[in-house]
Every structure is written in structure tokens, then in C-alpha cells.
Design an enzyme around this catalytic site. Structure first.
Site, PDB file in Angstrom:
ATOM      1  N   GLY A  60      14.467   0.509  13.185  1.00 24.16           N
ATOM      2  CA  GLY A  60      14.858   0.786  14.567  1.00 24.16           C
ATOM      3  C   GLY A  60      16.268   1.322  14.756  1.00 24.16           C
ATOM      4  N   TRP A  62      17.566   4.381  14.210  1.00 26.48           N
ATOM      5  CA  TRP A  62      17.628   5.673  14.919  1.00 26.48           C
ATOM      6  C   TRP A  62      17.299   5.485  16.403  1.00 26.48           C
ATOM      7  CZ3 TRP A  62      15.910  10.828  12.304  1.00 26.48           C
ATOM      8  CH2 TRP A  62      16.720  11.066  11.179  1.00 26.48           C
ATOM      9  N   ASP A  96      -0.416   3.841  12.427  1.00 29.23           N
ATOM     10  CA  ASP A  96      -0.261   4.889  11.417  1.00 29.23           C
ATOM     11  C   ASP A  96      -0.336   6.246  12.102  1.00 29.23           C
ATOM     12  OD1 ASP A  96      -0.452   6.681   9.322  1.00 29.23           O
ATOM     13  OD2 ASP A  96      -1.839   5.444   8.157  1.00 29.23           O
ATOM     14  N   ASP A 121      12.079  10.131  10.586  1.00 30.66           N
ATOM     15  CA  ASP A 121      12.664   9.590   9.365  1.00 30.66           C
ATOM     16  C   ASP A 121      11.547   8.986   8.514  1.00 30.66           C
ATOM     17  OD1 ASP A 121      14.971   9.269   7.839  1.00 30.66           O
ATOM     18  OD2 ASP A 121      15.342   7.239   8.533  1.00 30.66           O
ATOM     19  N   LYS A 161      13.562  14.138   8.097  1.00 34.58           N
ATOM     20  CA  LYS A 161      13.945  13.886   6.705  1.00 34.58           C
ATOM     21  C   LYS A 161      12.883  14.463   5.777  1.00 34.58           C
ATOM     22  CE  LYS A 161      13.450   9.698   4.962  1.00 34.58           C
ATOM     23  NZ  LYS A 161      13.787   8.260   4.855  1.00 34.58           N
TER      24      LYS A 161
END
Length: 207
Positions: A60, A62, A96, A121, A161
């Protein structure tokens, strides 16, 4: 034996990492907070009142930065397979991202509201087999890009990322198709030996 030594070395480095220590003292959930802070300080992605989607949000950190910077007038949607401890103002979905039902719930929560910024990320569960892990990482990236391309408003931005390796250059090219500009960022809080970089798609092109 080598694995134990490697684990101990990683733990020693982690415990003595200045960013880990800063995160603890400043109340951030992980050192990753400083990666987003540095990128945002340079590129000014987060502004008051924005709608932000944070994919792969756990634990958490970000989301913490996004909430601080968009303020009460903004909205931050966070999604992860793992639970995320509640944060004031966070709209969390656990599931998911690769499953249609989870994506449908996120789209339902957005209710057609255009998104200003998509953050990702996300990383796959690592198998230890480099080719498999890289393929999974690129696949997650493609799903995040597809979401961004469909939900970002024209001019919106996308930060993700990615690990350098097979498929990296093709994925870069795919981002360039959708955005006016592509930047590569390697923040100081990202360990030098890590293959991770952050790709920043700026100003989504109109359809």
C-alpha cells in the site's frame, strides 16, 4: 547452504537499507514509496482531484503517496491479490487482475469515470526460473497497458515497473503506440543490481 547464505545476506542488506529505515520512521509501508515520490517529484504525475488506479498495490505504499497527493477531492482505487490494510480514502479491491471478474468489478466501481493516472508495481509470483518469470512479468504488463489504454482519459499517464529481459523492447514499443512520449526511470530507491526499471507513458493519445 548457498541459498541460506544468500537469504541472510539479503536480510542483512534489507534491515540496514536506508530507505527501509526511512519508511519505518516516516510511516510508509515499504521502501517503494520513495520510488514513486522521486518519479512524481520529477514528472508531476499526481495532482489534487485526480482519479488514480494503483494495480498491484500491496502493501500500500504507492497508494499512500497517491492519497496524499490527490487529496480529498481525488479518488484512489487500489487492487491486489493480497490484502491491503485499510487507508483513509482508499477504494480497495482484492483479487487477481488477470481474472475477468476482478477487472469487471474495478470497471464497475469506476462507473465510467475517466482515469487520470494508472500505476502498476505488479510483479508475478516468482518461480525462480528466469524465462518463466520474465514472461509472466511482461504478460502482467500487457494486461495493465490494455487497461490503461481503455480507461485513461486522453492526455492521461501510465507508470509501470518492468524487468529488463526478453520482451522488454517490444513492450516499450507497445507503450509508445498509445502515448505521445515514453520515459525510462530508475529511481535511487531502486537497488542498482535490480533489473527493474519504470516505464512512463505520458499523454495517452486520443483513440
Amino acid at each position: 547452504m548457498t541459498r541460506t547464505k544468500t537469504s541472510k545476506a539479503w536480510m542483512h542488506e534489507h534491515v540496514n537499507d536506508s530507505y527501509v529505515q526511512r519508511a519505518k520512521s516516516e510511516g510508509y509501508r515499504s521502501r517503494a514509496a520513495y520510488k514513486l515520490m522521486e518519479i512524481d517529484d520529477k514528472d508531476h504525475l499526481l495532482r489534487p482531484g485526480m482519479v488514480v488506479v494503483d494495480l498491484g498495490a500491496a502493501p500500500g505504499s504507492w497508494t499512500q503517496i497517491a492519497l496524499q497527493r490527490v487529496g480529498r477531492a481525488g479518488r484512489v482505487f487500489a487492487l491486489d491479490l493480497l490484502p491491503v490494510e485499510p487507508l483513509s480514502g482508499m477504494e480497495f479491491i482484492q483479487g487477481d487482475f488477470q481474472e475477468d471478474s476482478v477487472l469487471a468489478e474495478l470497471e464497475s466501481r469506476l462507473a465510467g469515470e475517466p482515469v487520470d493516472l494508472v500505476l502498476s508495481d505488479m510483479a508475478p509470483n516468482m518461480s525462480g526460473i528466469d524465462t518463466v518469470d520474465q514472461a509472466r512479468s511482461i504478460h502482467l504488463g500487457e494486461l495493465a497497458l490494455d487497461f490503461a489504454a481503455r480507461h485513461l482519459k486522453p492526455g492521461g499517464n501510465f507508470l509501470i515497473k518492468v524487468f529488463q529481459g526478453a520482451g522488454f523492447m517490444e513492450f516499450r514499443s507497445e507503450i509508445q503506440r498509445h502515448f505521445a512520449s515514453l520515459q525510462v526511470r530508475k529511481p535511487k530507491a531502486s537497488r542498482d543490481r535490480s533489473a527493474e526499471v519504470y516505464l512512463l507513458g505520458l499523454r495517452r493519445k486520443p483513440d
